[in-house]
Design a protein around this motif. Structure first.
Motif, PDB file in Angstrom:
ATOM      1  N   PHE A  26       0.860  -1.189   0.000  1.00 24.75           N
ATOM      2  CA  PHE A  26       0.000   0.000   0.000  1.00 24.75           C
ATOM      3  C   PHE A  26       0.893   1.233   0.000  1.00 24.75           C
ATOM      4  O   PHE A  26       1.889   1.288   0.717  1.00 24.75           O
ATOM      5  CB  PHE A  26      -0.917  -0.035   1.225  1.00 24.75           C
ATOM      6  CG  PHE A  26      -1.940   1.052   1.242  1.00 24.75           C
ATOM      7  CD1 PHE A  26      -2.986   1.056   0.331  1.00 24.75           C
ATOM      8  CD2 PHE A  26      -1.860   2.083   2.168  1.00 24.75           C
ATOM      9  CE1 PHE A  26      -3.948   2.069   0.346  1.00 24.75           C
ATOM     10  CE2 PHE A  26      -2.809   3.085   2.197  1.00 24.75           C
ATOM     11  CZ  PHE A  26      -3.855   3.078   1.279  1.00 24.75           C
ATOM     12  N   GLN A  27       0.532   2.235  -0.772  1.00 27.38           N
ATOM     13  CA  GLN A  27       1.447   3.342  -1.034  1.00 27.38           C
ATOM     14  C   GLN A  27       1.368   4.558  -0.112  1.00 27.38           C
ATOM     15  O   GLN A  27       2.091   5.517  -0.302  1.00 27.38           O
ATOM     16  CB  GLN A  27       1.286   3.795  -2.497  1.00 27.38           C
ATOM     17  CG  GLN A  27       1.798   2.763  -3.477  1.00 27.38           C
ATOM     18  CD  GLN A  27       3.274   2.478  -3.277  1.00 27.38           C
ATOM     19  OE1 GLN A  27       4.107   3.374  -3.392  1.00 27.38           O
ATOM     20  NE2 GLN A  27       3.617   1.242  -2.973  1.00 27.38           N
ATOM     21  N   HIS A  28       0.522   4.534   0.907  1.00 25.41           N
ATOM     22  CA  HIS A  28       0.499   5.659   1.840  1.00 25.41           C
ATOM     23  C   HIS A  28       0.476   5.121   3.269  1.00 25.41           C
ATOM     24  O   HIS A  28      -0.566   4.747   3.783  1.00 25.41           O
ATOM     25  CB  HIS A  28      -0.713   6.548   1.585  1.00 25.41           C
ATOM     26  CG  HIS A  28      -0.668   7.841   2.351  1.00 25.41           C
ATOM     27  ND1 HIS A  28      -1.262   8.979   1.902  1.00 25.41           N
ATOM     28  CD2 HIS A  28      -0.098   8.159   3.525  1.00 25.41           C
ATOM     29  CE1 HIS A  28      -1.065   9.941   2.789  1.00 25.41           C
ATOM     30  NE2 HIS A  28      -0.357   9.461   3.781  1.00 25.41           N
ATOM     31  N   PHE A  29       1.632   5.145   3.903  1.00 25.80           N
ATOM     32  CA  PHE A  29       1.792   4.581   5.242  1.00 25.80           C
ATOM     33  C   PHE A  29       0.700   5.042   6.202  1.00 25.80           C
ATOM     34  O   PHE A  29       0.092   4.230   6.895  1.00 25.80           O
ATOM     35  CB  PHE A  29       3.173   4.963   5.796  1.00 25.80           C
ATOM     36  CG  PHE A  29       3.365   4.575   7.232  1.00 25.80           C
ATOM     37  CD1 PHE A  29       3.654   3.269   7.577  1.00 25.80           C
ATOM     38  CD2 PHE A  29       3.238   5.518   8.248  1.00 25.80           C
ATOM     39  CE1 PHE A  29       3.815   2.907   8.910  1.00 25.80           C
ATOM     40  CE2 PHE A  29       3.406   5.163   9.573  1.00 25.80           C
ATOM     41  CZ  PHE A  29       3.694   3.855   9.904  1.00 25.80           C
ATOM     42  N   GLY A  30       0.450   6.339   6.266  1.00 29.33           N
ATOM     43  CA  GLY A  30      -0.478   6.892   7.249  1.00 29.33           C
ATOM     44  C   GLY A  30      -1.925   6.493   7.051  1.00 29.33           C
ATOM     45  O   GLY A  30      -2.740   6.693   7.943  1.00 29.33           O
ATOM     46  N   HIS A  31      -2.254   5.922   5.906  1.00 26.00           N
ATOM     47  CA  HIS A  31      -3.634   5.520   5.635  1.00 26.00           C
ATOM     48  C   HIS A  31      -3.781   4.020   5.448  1.00 26.00           C
ATOM     49  O   HIS A  31      -4.841   3.556   5.031  1.00 26.00           O
ATOM     50  CB  HIS A  31      -4.166   6.255   4.397  1.00 26.00           C
ATOM     51  CG  HIS A  31      -4.426   7.699   4.664  1.00 26.00           C
ATOM     52  ND1 HIS A  31      -5.632   8.171   5.104  1.00 26.00           N
ATOM     53  CD2 HIS A  31      -3.594   8.769   4.590  1.00 26.00           C
ATOM     54  CE1 HIS A  31      -5.542   9.484   5.276  1.00 26.00           C
ATOM     55  NE2 HIS A  31      -4.324   9.866   4.970  1.00 26.00           N
ATOM     56  N   THR A  32      -2.738   3.269   5.757  1.00 29.62           N
ATOM     57  CA  THR A  32      -2.835   1.815   5.572  1.00 29.62           C
ATOM     58  C   THR A  32      -3.814   1.230   6.584  1.00 29.62           C
ATOM     59  O   THR A  32      -3.832   1.613   7.747  1.00 29.62           O
ATOM     60  CB  THR A  32      -1.455   1.131   5.666  1.00 29.62           C
ATOM     61  OG1 THR A  32      -1.569  -0.205   5.208  1.00 29.62           O
ATOM     62  CG2 THR A  32      -0.895   1.131   7.076  1.00 29.62           C
ATOM     63  N   GLU A  33      -4.653   0.336   6.106  1.00 26.67           N
ATOM     64  CA  GLU A  33      -5.613  -0.332   6.983  1.00 26.67           C
ATOM     65  C   GLU A  33      -5.114  -1.697   7.432  1.00 26.67           C
ATOM     66  O   GLU A  33      -5.660  -2.269   8.382  1.00 26.67           O
ATOM     67  CB  GLU A  33      -6.957  -0.475   6.267  1.00 26.67           C
ATOM     68  CG  GLU A  33      -7.602   0.868   5.993  1.00 26.67           C
ATOM     69  CD  GLU A  33      -8.949   0.747   5.302  1.00 26.67           C
ATOM     70  OE1 GLU A  33      -9.481  -0.376   5.178  1.00 26.67           O
ATOM     71  OE2 GLU A  33      -9.469   1.797   4.881  1.00 26.67           O
ATOM     72  N   HIS A  34      -4.078  -2.223   6.757  1.00 27.77           N
ATOM     73  CA  HIS A  34      -3.536  -3.541   7.089  1.00 27.77           C
ATOM     74  C   HIS A  34      -2.022  -3.559   6.917  1.00 27.77           C
ATOM     75  O   HIS A  34      -1.480  -2.880   6.054  1.00 27.77           O
ATOM     76  CB  HIS A  34      -4.121  -4.618   6.158  1.00 27.77           C
ATOM     77  CG  HIS A  34      -5.606  -4.692   6.198  1.00 27.77           C
ATOM     78  ND1 HIS A  34      -6.404  -4.027   5.311  1.00 27.77           N
ATOM     79  CD2 HIS A  34      -6.438  -5.335   7.049  1.00 27.77           C
ATOM     80  CE1 HIS A  34      -7.665  -4.266   5.594  1.00 27.77           C
ATOM     81  NE2 HIS A  34      -7.722  -5.056   6.649  1.00 27.77           N
TER      82      HIS A  34
END
Length: 132
Positions: free
Chosen positions: A13-21
């Motif tokens: 996933f390309q945005h650390f701060g918005h990763t859900e998993h």
């Protein structure tokens, strides 16, 4: 040792701060012993460093990441491999084999904008380093 990867549908996933998993890999002697997907339970940005510390991760592979999160990870003792894209399992194997291509400069510095999905899907890139 545990390695965490920001994770969505098998990809980094390309945005650390918005990763859900995160997919968390247990590794030893250069081999993956086990792996499993964990839900961040809505933790965001700075709280994710504590979350990773809580699951025992010593390294993180991700796409873009902001400066505050970088600092929080450094304080938590988590080694960072940013600017990576593609298949999560392949990235971990590449790290273990010493051939992971990553960027210590990968940034997500556009906080305050509306985010939908991965970095780059909202009309601009993460400092040009989102791996997209």
């Amino acid at each position: 040792m545990k390695i965490a990867v920001t994770y969505e549908d098998g990809q980094i996933f390309q945005h650390f701060g918005h990763t859900e998993h995160f997919k968390v890999y247990e590794v030893e002697d250069g081999k993956i012993l086990s792996a499993g997907v964990v839900d961040t339970n809505g933790s965001g940005h700075g709280a994710l460093a504590g979350f990773l510390n809580g699951v025992g991760a010593k390294a993180l592979i991700c796409g873009g990441i902001g400066g505050g999160a970088r600092n929080a990870l450094a304080e938590a003792g988590v080694e960072l491999y940013a600017g990576v894209s593609g298949d999560a399992d392949a990235a971990v194997r590449a790290l273990l084999e010493g051939r992971l291509a990553y960027s210590s400069e990968a940034n997500c510095d556009h906080h305050g904008h509306e985010h939908h999905g991965d970095c780059g899907s909202h009309g601009h890139t993460c400092g040009g380093h989102c791996g997209g």
